[in-house]
Motif scaffolding. Sequence first.
Motif, PDB file in Angstrom:
ATOM      1  N   ALA A   1      41.836  31.738  33.778  1.00  0.00           N
ATOM      2  CA  ALA A   1      40.896  30.893  34.520  1.00  0.00           C
ATOM      3  C   ALA A   1      39.941  31.746  35.345  1.00  0.00           C
ATOM      4  CB  ALA A   1      41.645  29.924  35.431  1.00  0.00           C
ATOM      5  N   GLY A   2      40.445  32.876  35.819  1.00  0.00           N
ATOM      6  CA  GLY A   2      39.588  33.783  36.579  1.00  0.00           C
ATOM      7  C   GLY A   2      38.484  34.375  35.712  1.00  0.00           C
TER       8      GLY A   2
ATOM      9  N   LEU B   1      39.589  27.312  42.872  1.00  0.00           N
ATOM     10  CA  LEU B   1      40.090  27.638  41.540  1.00  0.00           C
ATOM     11  C   LEU B   1      41.605  27.730  41.487  1.00  0.00           C
ATOM     12  CD1 LEU B   1      39.455  28.448  38.602  1.00  0.00           C
ATOM     13  CD2 LEU B   1      39.319  30.828  39.391  1.00  0.00           C
ATOM     14  N   TRP B   2      42.208  28.352  42.509  1.00  0.00           N
ATOM     15  CA  TRP B   2      43.634  28.644  42.444  1.00  0.00           C
ATOM     16  C   TRP B   2      44.488  27.754  43.348  1.00  0.00           C
ATOM     17  CZ3 TRP B   2      44.802  31.224  38.387  1.00  0.00           C
ATOM     18  CH2 TRP B   2      43.928  32.199  37.882  1.00  0.00           C
TER      19      TRP B   2
ATOM     20  N   LEU C   1      35.831  37.781  43.207  1.00  0.00           N
ATOM     21  CA  LEU C   1      37.037  37.624  44.023  1.00  0.00           C
ATOM     22  C   LEU C   1      38.076  36.671  43.418  1.00  0.00           C
ATOM     23  CD1 LEU C   1      35.607  37.781  47.658  1.00  0.00           C
ATOM     24  CD2 LEU C   1      36.417  39.607  46.165  1.00  0.00           C
ATOM     25  N   PRO C   2      37.696  35.496  42.865  1.00  0.00           N
ATOM     26  CA  PRO C   2      38.731  34.662  42.234  1.00  0.00           C
ATOM     27  C   PRO C   2      39.440  35.334  41.056  1.00  0.00           C
ATOM     28  CG  PRO C   2      36.787  33.343  42.724  1.00  0.00           C
ATOM     29  CD  PRO C   2      36.409  34.777  42.952  1.00  0.00           C
TER      30      PRO C   2
ATOM     31  N   VAL D   1      51.276  34.704  47.123  1.00  0.00           N
ATOM     32  CA  VAL D   1      50.448  35.513  48.026  1.00  0.00           C
ATOM     33  C   VAL D   1      49.119  34.814  48.339  1.00  0.00           C
ATOM     34  CG1 VAL D   1      51.465  37.648  47.163  1.00  0.00           C
ATOM     35  CG2 VAL D   1      49.339  36.806  46.157  1.00  0.00           C
ATOM     36  N   PHE D   2      48.889  33.662  47.772  1.00  0.00           N
ATOM     37  CA  PHE D   2      47.631  32.929  47.930  1.00  0.00           C
ATOM     38  C   PHE D   2      47.209  32.763  49.392  1.00  0.00           C
ATOM     39  CE2 PHE D   2      45.511  28.722  48.306  1.00  0.00           C
ATOM     40  CZ  PHE D   2      44.366  28.977  47.575  1.00  0.00           C
TER      41      PHE D   2
END
Length: 405
Positions: free
Chosen positions: A41-42, A240-241, A359-360, A374-375
């Motif tokens: 997805a990134g 996104l995450w 960055l994403p 770690v999000f």
Amino acid sequence: MATLFLVIIYLAFISLGIPDSLLGSAWPVIRPDLGASFGFAGILSMIVAGGTIVSSLVSGNLVQRFGTGKLTLLSCCLTAGALLGFSVAPSIVWLVFLAVPLGLGGGAIDAALNHYVAENYKARHMNWLHCFWGVGATMGPIIMSYFIAERHSWRNGYAAVSMIQFTLAIILLVTLPLWKRVAERRSSSRESMNHPADHAGTEGSLPAGVTPSNVLLIRGVIPTLVAFLFYCGVESTVGLWGASYLAGARNMTAEAAAGWISSYYGGITIGRFITGFVTMKVGNRALIRCGQITAIAGGLLLALPVQPLFLVGLVLIGLGLAPIYPGLLHETPVRFGQGNAAKLMGVQMAVAYTGSTLLPPLFGVLSTHASIAVFPVIVLAFLVIQLLSAEKVNRSLSRTGLSSR
């Protein structure tokens, strides 16, 4: 006519916001359906954001050639077609190719309308413009969550959003002559008024030895660009995450996670709507700082193991982010002079999209090798860097007397 014209601009920003939040909301079900890796997805996000960088850098030339109205219409059609392609894509490779026109269309709309509003409207309209981006971004996960829960199909979700985009394109097509008439009226109005204040900052805004082609040497520009980089980085990373974090680390269902990402974008939307009124009494600088502190508080809550608190933290991050981006954009001519604003706006947009591009995916790589848990730590780090960069700009411009707010 001026009111109708603003409504059209707001509708255009709805069309910009809807696709931005779809991929993150749908990825927990797209990934197993198409057999993609968790971090892919990134990559898709990076391709989309890369397209926005390219189109934002050339948007000035495109506006001169086609006009803002035609460019907005063409870009809306481009994104609608790409989203329709997403709904029928047979493999992940198709999504890679379709991500290119999706990014190109979004970037052209964003850069053209941001520059137009910053140049012609007050700060409240810039906030409300991005509020309507938030309306679109909030609608995206709601639509996707519905189709995942009721129809068990992310494809139908993309098809529905594509139809919305095509509907907005029809509205833009019908109202296309209005863009030219409004532009002619505003041009004649500026010529007749010719207020000296309208030209403040256009002369003498460059320090000695700095040419218009090298605006990066202007005091405060570099930390401003860092602030843009990490603002868009954290906004895109959460969008996104966030659903993957809630599903993977907090054991929520995919549809519930998508719903809470919608609440995150809803926080941005509501915050910008309120900020539009607050700007009538409070300056951009104070609002930006307040938003940064609020977002950091939300990041701290997101890291807590108690369910109501980390969900509240997600919404609080959205509320805190609300005034930062439109405030920084609207401050460009105030801080660096109208003579530098046009070039700097393009540079700022390109750097902002670079944050969305890099960055994403970097977080995706990190979470693949470490853990999605770690999000909250990464989100907090991005928020703190963004705050420190913006404060460095404030201190730098305060010493020269250029920042009045």
